[in-house]
Write a protein that holds these residues in place. Structure first.
Motif, short mmCIF file in Angstrom:
data_model
loop_
_atom_site.label_atom_id
_atom_site.label_comp_id
_atom_site.label_asym_id
_atom_site.label_seq_id
_atom_site.Cartn_x
_atom_site.Cartn_y
_atom_site.Cartn_z
N ILE A 63 55.33 58.71 29.72
CA ILE A 63 56.72 58.25 29.70
C ILE A 63 56.79 56.84 30.27
N ASP A 64 57.40 55.96 29.53
CA ASP A 64 57.51 54.56 29.97
C ASP A 64 58.31 54.46 31.28
N LYS A 65 57.84 53.62 32.19
CA LYS A 65 58.52 53.46 33.48
C LYS A 65 59.94 52.93 33.30
N GLY A 66 60.18 52.27 32.19
CA GLY A 66 61.53 51.77 31.94
C GLY A 66 62.56 52.87 31.84
N GLN A 67 62.11 54.07 31.47
CA GLN A 67 63.04 55.20 31.40
C GLN A 67 63.59 55.54 32.78
N TYR A 68 62.72 55.48 33.78
CA TYR A 68 63.16 55.75 35.16
C TYR A 68 64.11 54.66 35.64
N GLU A 69 63.76 53.42 35.34
CA GLU A 69 64.59 52.29 35.77
C GLU A 69 65.96 52.32 35.11
N ALA A 70 65.97 52.65 33.81
CA ALA A 70 67.25 52.73 33.10
C ALA A 70 68.12 53.85 33.67
N SER A 71 67.51 54.94 34.05
CA SER A 71 68.26 56.06 34.63
C SER A 71 68.89 55.67 35.96
N GLN A 72 68.16 54.89 36.77
CA GLN A 72 68.70 54.42 38.04
C GLN A 72 69.88 53.49 37.81
N VAL A 73 69.76 52.62 36.82
CA VAL A 73 70.85 51.69 36.51
C VAL A 73 72.11 52.45 36.08
N LEU A 74 71.90 53.53 35.34
CA LEU A 74 73.04 54.32 34.87
C LEU A 74 73.60 55.26 35.94
N GLY A 75 72.97 55.28 37.10
CA GLY A 75 73.49 56.06 38.21
C GLY A 75 73.05 57.51 38.24
N PHE A 76 71.99 57.86 37.48
CA PHE A 76 71.50 59.22 37.51
C PHE A 76 70.74 59.49 38.80
N SER A 77 70.90 60.70 39.33
CA SER A 77 70.10 61.11 40.48
C SER A 77 68.68 61.41 40.01
N LYS A 78 67.75 61.60 40.97
CA LYS A 78 66.37 61.93 40.60
C LYS A 78 66.31 63.23 39.81
N ARG A 79 67.11 64.20 40.23
CA ARG A 79 67.12 65.50 39.54
C ARG A 79 67.66 65.34 38.12
N GLN A 80 68.75 64.59 37.95
CA GLN A 80 69.30 64.37 36.62
C GLN A 80 68.32 63.59 35.73
N THR A 81 67.65 62.62 36.33
CA THR A 81 66.68 61.84 35.58
C THR A 81 65.56 62.72 35.06
N MET A 82 65.09 63.61 35.92
CA MET A 82 63.98 64.48 35.52
C MET A 82 64.41 65.50 34.46
N THR A 83 65.57 66.15 34.66
CA THR A 83 65.98 67.23 33.76
C THR A 83 66.57 66.72 32.45
N ARG A 84 67.26 65.57 32.47
CA ARG A 84 67.95 65.11 31.27
C ARG A 84 67.19 64.05 30.49
N ILE A 85 66.37 63.28 31.18
CA ILE A 85 65.70 62.14 30.52
C ILE A 85 64.20 62.38 30.37
N ILE A 86 63.54 62.70 31.47
CA ILE A 86 62.07 62.74 31.47
C ILE A 86 61.52 64.02 30.83
N MET A 87 62.03 65.19 31.26
CA MET A 87 61.46 66.45 30.79
C MET A 87 61.58 66.65 29.28
N PRO A 88 62.72 66.33 28.65
CA PRO A 88 62.77 66.49 27.19
C PRO A 88 61.74 65.62 26.46
N GLN A 89 61.54 64.39 26.93
CA GLN A 89 60.54 63.53 26.31
C GLN A 89 59.12 64.03 26.59
N MET A 90 58.90 64.47 27.82
CA MET A 90 57.58 64.98 28.18
C MET A 90 57.23 66.21 27.34
#
Length: 219
Positions: free
Chosen positions: A117-144
């Motif tokens: 998973i590109d690190k930009g996905q994490y950075e974009a999630s932080q910019v959008l105000g997602f928490s670590k848990r939201q980032t993992m469950t909504r952004i990272i895990m589906p792609q992974m």
């Protein structure tokens, strides 16, 4: 070969196949989430926790599954002082062995998926105000999940074939009944029947994962 002889071979083997399928279902249901938890432990900020997770993966992947099954089935009860509390029935011990072993393999698969998973996905999630848990469950895990699906499919097929190791710890599964029929009837036909049953199970599993790949638009 008469129909009665074929029936006397196939029916017990199908009962053994049920044991094979049951072990597979239990192992896959528990080892996949456990593997992901181990992956999170590897990537945690705690050096001690990460080190323990790395050591666990190294030991479980670096020693034969058969050896692990023998230790759990026959070795644990021999530990002085506590061995009497570690006596498990053969099927439960086998399930434990498969779960612990395959969790280590799935952990490495998931770790590779997270690294993809590109690190930009994490950075974009932080910019959008997602928490670590939201980032993992909504952004990272589906792609992974889409990334690791082919590897999980391959490991799952290996798991269903590895269930033949139950024979070594006296759990009456498919291969056990095939060997019994061979010894009783002095023919190798039961081995071919067992091979066909394994091929059918792996085919069904392959079709399931192909459907999942299409469902998640992996192809």
């Amino acid at each position: 070969m008469s129909a009665d002889i074929m029936t006397s071979m196939v029916i017990p083997m199908l009962k053994g196949a049920r044991m094979t399928v049951l072990l597979f279902i239990i192992a896959i249901i528990v080892s996949v989430p456990l593997g992901f938890v181990i992956t999170l432990a590897v990537k945690s900020g705690s050096r001690a926790l990460s080190g323990l997770a790395h050591a666990y993966i190294y030991v479980m992947r670096g020693t034969p599954l058969l050896l692990q099954l023998l230790v759990i089935c026959f070795g644990l009860p021999m530990i002085p002082g506590v061995g009497e509390y570690l006596v498990l029935d053969r099927f439960t011990a086998a399930c434990l062995g498969f779960i612990l072993n395959y969790a280590a393999y799935f952990a490495e698969i998931f770790r590779g998926g997270l690294l993809a998973i590109d690190k930009g996905q994490y950075e974009a999630s932080q910019v959008l105000g997602f928490s670590k848990r939201q980032t993992m469950t909504r952004i990272i895990m589906p792609q992974m999940f889409r990334v690791v699906l082919p590897a999980v499919s391959n490991e799952s097929i290996t798991l269903i074939k590895d269930t033949a190791l139950l024979y070594a710890v006296a759990v009456p599964e498919l291969l056990h009944f095939a060997q019994t029929a061979v010894n009783r009837d002095f023919t190798i036909v039961p081995f071919f029947i067992a091979g066909v049953i394994y091929l059918i199970m792996t085919l069904l599993l392959t079709l399931l994962f192909k459907w999942l790949e299409r469902r998640f638009k992996f192809e």
